[in-house]
Enzyme design. Sequence first.
Site, mmCIF file in Angstrom:
data_model
loop_
_atom_site.group_PDB
_atom_site.id
_atom_site.type_symbol
_atom_site.label_atom_id
_atom_site.label_comp_id
_atom_site.label_asym_id
_atom_site.label_seq_id
_atom_site.Cartn_x
_atom_site.Cartn_y
_atom_site.Cartn_z
ATOM 1 N N GLU A 100 -24.306 -18.946 29.156
ATOM 2 C CA GLU A 100 -24.688 -17.574 29.642
ATOM 3 C C GLU A 100 -26.016 -17.507 30.373
ATOM 4 O O GLU A 100 -26.189 -16.837 31.010
ATOM 5 C CB GLU A 100 -24.249 -16.540 28.500
ATOM 6 C CG GLU A 100 -24.705 -15.272 28.944
ATOM 7 C CD GLU A 100 -23.650 -14.516 29.784
ATOM 8 O OE1 GLU A 100 -22.560 -15.166 30.040
ATOM 9 O OE2 GLU A 100 -23.788 -13.585 30.627
ATOM 10 N N GLU A 160 -14.089 -16.694 32.189
ATOM 11 C CA GLU A 160 -14.694 -15.741 30.873
ATOM 12 C C GLU A 160 -13.606 -14.694 30.395
ATOM 13 O O GLU A 160 -12.936 -14.055 31.034
ATOM 14 C CB GLU A 160 -15.651 -14.911 31.605
ATOM 15 C CG GLU A 160 -16.415 -13.936 30.634
ATOM 16 C CD GLU A 160 -17.566 -13.169 31.310
ATOM 17 O OE1 GLU A 160 -18.419 -13.862 32.045
ATOM 18 O OE2 GLU A 160 -17.743 -11.922 31.069
ATOM 19 N N ARG A 219 -25.371 -6.264 32.987
ATOM 20 C CA ARG A 219 -25.513 -7.713 33.188
ATOM 21 C C ARG A 219 -25.461 -8.016 34.713
ATOM 22 O O ARG A 219 -24.225 -7.559 35.143
ATOM 23 C CB ARG A 219 -24.297 -8.281 32.023
ATOM 24 C CG ARG A 219 -24.052 -9.906 32.521
ATOM 25 C CD ARG A 219 -25.407 -10.745 32.150
ATOM 26 N NE ARG A 219 -24.955 -12.235 32.183
ATOM 27 C CZ ARG A 219 -25.395 -12.841 33.416
ATOM 28 N NH1 ARG A 219 -25.794 -12.244 34.468
ATOM 29 N NH2 ARG A 219 -24.982 -14.312 33.256
ATOM 30 N N HIS A 222 -22.576 -11.525 38.978
ATOM 31 C CA HIS A 222 -22.923 -12.988 38.964
ATOM 32 C C HIS A 222 -21.501 -13.585 38.898
ATOM 33 O O HIS A 222 -20.488 -12.971 38.729
ATOM 34 C CB HIS A 222 -23.602 -13.461 37.808
ATOM 35 C CG HIS A 222 -22.836 -13.237 36.384
ATOM 36 N ND1 HIS A 222 -22.682 -11.917 35.870
ATOM 37 C CD2 HIS A 222 -21.914 -14.113 35.572
ATOM 38 C CE1 HIS A 222 -22.078 -11.882 34.693
ATOM 39 N NE2 HIS A 222 -21.810 -13.214 34.504
ATOM 40 N N HIS A 245 -18.454 -10.962 38.856
ATOM 41 C CA HIS A 245 -18.091 -9.819 38.171
ATOM 42 C C HIS A 245 -19.389 -9.230 37.712
ATOM 43 O O HIS A 245 -20.644 -9.804 37.936
ATOM 44 C CB HIS A 245 -17.285 -9.988 37.053
ATOM 45 C CG HIS A 245 -17.738 -11.417 36.124
ATOM 46 N ND1 HIS A 245 -17.358 -12.682 36.603
ATOM 47 C CD2 HIS A 245 -18.487 -11.552 35.181
ATOM 48 C CE1 HIS A 245 -18.252 -13.527 35.810
ATOM 49 N NE2 HIS A 245 -18.777 -13.032 34.812
ATOM 50 N N HIS A 266 -19.351 -17.871 37.607
ATOM 51 C CA HIS A 266 -19.908 -18.980 37.301
ATOM 52 C C HIS A 266 -18.557 -20.082 37.084
ATOM 53 O O HIS A 266 -17.545 -19.684 37.651
ATOM 54 C CB HIS A 266 -20.373 -18.971 35.565
ATOM 55 C CG HIS A 266 -19.553 -17.773 35.014
ATOM 56 N ND1 HIS A 266 -18.315 -17.791 34.484
ATOM 57 C CD2 HIS A 266 -20.491 -16.745 34.646
ATOM 58 C CE1 HIS A 266 -18.173 -16.760 33.985
ATOM 59 N NE2 HIS A 266 -19.311 -15.807 33.941
HETATM 60 MN MN MN Z 1 -19.739 -13.744 33.359
#
Ligand code: MN
Length: 415
Positions: free
Chosen positions: A192, A130, A121, A124, A169, A126
């Site tokens: 997401e 999280e 993943r 990124h 992360h 946000h």
């Molecule tokens: Mn994340």
Amino acid sequence: MFSRRDMLVVSAAGAAMTASTAHAASFGNPDQPPQGAVNAKGPGNLRDPGPQNEAIGSQFPSAQFPPATDVGGMPMDWASFNNAPRRIQNGGWARQVTQKDFAISDTITGVNMRLTAGGIRELHWHQAAEWAIMTYGSCRVTVLDALGRPYVADVNEGDLWYFPAGQPHSLQGLGPDGCEFVICFDDGDASEFNTLLVTDWFAHTPPEVLAKNFGVPAETFAEIPLQNLWIFQGKLPGDLAADRVAVSKAGRVPPHPFIFRLAASAPTKESRGGDVRVADSNNFTVSTTVAAALITVRPGGVREMHWHPNADEWQYYIKGKARMTVFNTGPNAMTMDFNAGDIGYVKRNLGHYVENVGDTDLEFIGVFRAPRYEEISLSDWLTHTPPALVAQHLNVDEATIAKWPDNAPGIMPKS
Ligand code: MN
Ligand code: MN
């Protein structure tokens, strides 16, 4: 539980349903107009001749035939990852339930993600914090905190992570078979599918600016991807110690871990009925906006009648079969059924309890947008109130009240 066929038989026979609930009805639901199957006297009253999907309907016996004590109408408190569309890419997939999908869930967005062995993943960040719980396999997480302190760790089934809002992360599935986990963002409006991605920023920055920013020739960036990667198949990372050395060149170390081994932690409550494990900012220091309680209930046991004064509860059902009833003013009471992969939601301060109605352990996690886990137990309250006062409310004698649990047991076993 009643199947539709059972109900047809019951309706034809007329008396069976009435007999099975007669005892409950003798002190259940006093509301007007009379509500519930116990009051259904007409021929065919309980039949549902209309179009229906047996596979779905059979999962909701409590919705089809609510207990006689259910009354009124409350907003839907059930959602599920089981029918959430999966966004699949090479390396893994994710699906989510946001407030757009689940109206009452305004504090938490839930995401269910799978990464293959080596699946990444991408790097990124946000707007929301999280929090996550691992439900399968192993995963390597990386994060850089707001003071430039890097952190790398491996997590396994039952472990948590927490990344504060804005802290960048990544996640990567490890061998032998990658991982699966559930993320909670501390905002019902998060997504997401809409995060700040490192590849997007590179692709949308002029090469000469990248050259200046990184102090290398513009040609360095000739091969950068022009579309984001989001989830992609990568190579399995080396050992954790080597990654830790690689990121620690400035010697800056965060003062707290970003992970917590919840399933392996000591229970905060334990009884014949099951156990409770809590992770909040007291023991999982970094998790300042999310608290969680991992609950195991043995067959026939009940997560005791309680409420949470400081936050809504977002639930994820991990194993087993549950039936939850939520109580509100009005009065209103609604019972709903939950299976593995389902999501439940209870507004702050609303009374609720969760029964294990299966023949295996029930396991679920309650997630709260709050720094601390707080709960008020009904029996704890009533056994720490003058007994004569309680007795006058309920017409139960003081000697009986003295037998009620006075230690906020968390879970009560099958009686
Ligand atoms: Mn994340
Ligand atoms: Mn609860």
